[in-house]
Scaffold this active site. Structure first.
Site, short mmCIF file in Angstrom:
data_model
loop_
_atom_site.label_atom_id
_atom_site.label_comp_id
_atom_site.label_asym_id
_atom_site.label_seq_id
_atom_site.Cartn_x
_atom_site.Cartn_y
_atom_site.Cartn_z
N CYS A 49 0.85 -1.20 0.00
CA CYS A 49 0.00 0.00 0.00
C CYS A 49 0.88 1.25 0.00
O CYS A 49 0.61 2.20 -0.74
CB CYS A 49 -0.91 0.02 1.22
SG CYS A 49 -2.38 -1.03 1.08
N ASN A 64 1.82 -16.43 -4.82
CA ASN A 64 1.86 -17.09 -3.52
C ASN A 64 0.62 -16.65 -2.74
O ASN A 64 0.30 -15.46 -2.71
CB ASN A 64 3.14 -16.71 -2.77
CG ASN A 64 4.38 -17.20 -3.49
OD1 ASN A 64 4.36 -18.27 -4.09
ND2 ASN A 64 5.45 -16.43 -3.44
N GLY A 90 3.44 -19.55 0.98
CA GLY A 90 4.72 -18.85 0.86
C GLY A 90 4.59 -17.35 0.68
O GLY A 90 5.56 -16.68 0.31
N HIS A 108 -0.31 -9.90 -4.88
CA HIS A 108 0.60 -9.51 -5.96
C HIS A 108 0.89 -10.71 -6.84
O HIS A 108 0.91 -11.85 -6.37
CB HIS A 108 1.90 -8.93 -5.41
CG HIS A 108 2.58 -9.79 -4.40
ND1 HIS A 108 2.16 -9.85 -3.09
CD2 HIS A 108 3.62 -10.64 -4.50
CE1 HIS A 108 2.93 -10.70 -2.42
NE2 HIS A 108 3.82 -11.21 -3.25
N ASP A 149 10.86 -6.31 -8.40
CA ASP A 149 11.09 -6.94 -7.10
C ASP A 149 12.48 -6.51 -6.59
O ASP A 149 13.44 -6.47 -7.34
CB ASP A 149 11.01 -8.46 -7.23
CG ASP A 149 10.88 -9.15 -5.89
OD1 ASP A 149 9.83 -9.75 -5.63
OD2 ASP A 149 11.84 -9.08 -5.08
P1 5GP Z 1 5.75 -13.09 -1.58
O1 5GP Z 1 6.66 -14.06 -0.88
O2 5GP Z 1 4.90 -12.33 -0.61
O3 5GP Z 1 4.99 -13.72 -2.71
O4 5GP Z 1 6.70 -12.07 -2.31
C1 5GP Z 1 7.04 -10.82 -1.78
C2 5GP Z 1 8.09 -10.23 -2.69
O5 5GP Z 1 8.23 -8.88 -2.36
C3 5GP Z 1 9.47 -10.90 -2.56
O6 5GP Z 1 9.88 -11.41 -3.81
C4 5GP Z 1 10.36 -9.75 -2.09
O7 5GP Z 1 11.65 -9.78 -2.67
C5 5GP Z 1 9.58 -8.52 -2.52
N1 5GP Z 1 9.81 -7.36 -1.67
C6 5GP Z 1 9.83 -7.34 -0.31
N2 5GP Z 1 10.04 -6.08 0.14
C7 5GP Z 1 10.14 -5.30 -0.97
C8 5GP Z 1 10.35 -3.89 -1.15
O8 5GP Z 1 10.48 -3.10 -0.22
N3 5GP Z 1 10.39 -3.43 -2.43
C9 5GP Z 1 10.24 -4.28 -3.51
N4 5GP Z 1 10.32 -3.72 -4.72
N5 5GP Z 1 10.04 -5.61 -3.37
C10 5GP Z 1 9.99 -6.11 -2.11
ZN ZN Z 2 -1.79 -3.25 1.24
#
Ligand code: 5GP
Ligand code: ZN
Length: 121
Positions: free
Chosen positions: A12, A91, A97, A104, A35
């Site tokens: 957000c 995920n 995960g 997203h 990412d």
């Molecule tokens: P999830 O495990 O929730 O599917 O993926 C979360 C993703 O968000 C991960 O691939 C992680 O590298 C990415 N991520 C986490 N914090 C940040 C951030 O502050 N900025 C960006 N651009 N990506 C992030």
């Molecule tokens: Zn949110």
């Protein structure tokens, strides 16, 4: 589920431009950025601006939005250099995960090798 934004939610804050990110696409409903820990040469996160925890919390009200996100994936993958195909990962929930609890889509592409993506802790 909340259909508003949350000050405590990282995505957000990124969507509201209150936290930095490398944005590649934005409209009224969706923001797409790189990412921060890419698992592939192209690794985008496709994020609805409204806060939805995960697909589990999505409803038929969000059907058009989800369809739009799906159709944006190949377009943005190609534009960012994944010309030979891409992988779409969602995920879902802690057991799936998901570490950031704001829905997203991961869009991964580009030349191999790719890093093995975390499957959660
Ligand atoms: P999830 O495990 O929730 O599917 O993926 C979360 C993703 O968000 C991960 O691939 C992680 O590298 C990415 N991520 C986490 N914090 C940040 C951030 O502050 N900025 C960006 N651009 N990506 C992030
Ligand atoms: Zn949110």
């Amino acid at each position: 589920m909340a259909d508003t934004t949350s000050a405590s939610c990282l995505f957000c804050r990124i969507a509201q431009r209150q936290a930095p990110s490398r944005v590649v696409y934005e409209d009224d409903e969706v923001i797409v950025f790189h990412d921060i820990h890419p698992a592939a040469p192209v690794h985008l996160l496709l994020v609805p601006k409204q806060h939805i925890d995960s697909l589990t919390e999505a409803s038929s009200d969000q059907q058009l939005l989800l369809g739009k996100m799906l159709l944006l994936a190949p377009q943005l993958a190609r534009e960012q250099g994944a010309t030979d195909g891409f992988r779409l990962i969602v995920n879902n929930g802690r057991g799936g995960g998901q570490e950031v609890l704001h829905l997203h889509f991961h869009v991964l592409g580009g030349p191999r090798p790719w890093r093995h993506m975390s499957v959660g802790r």
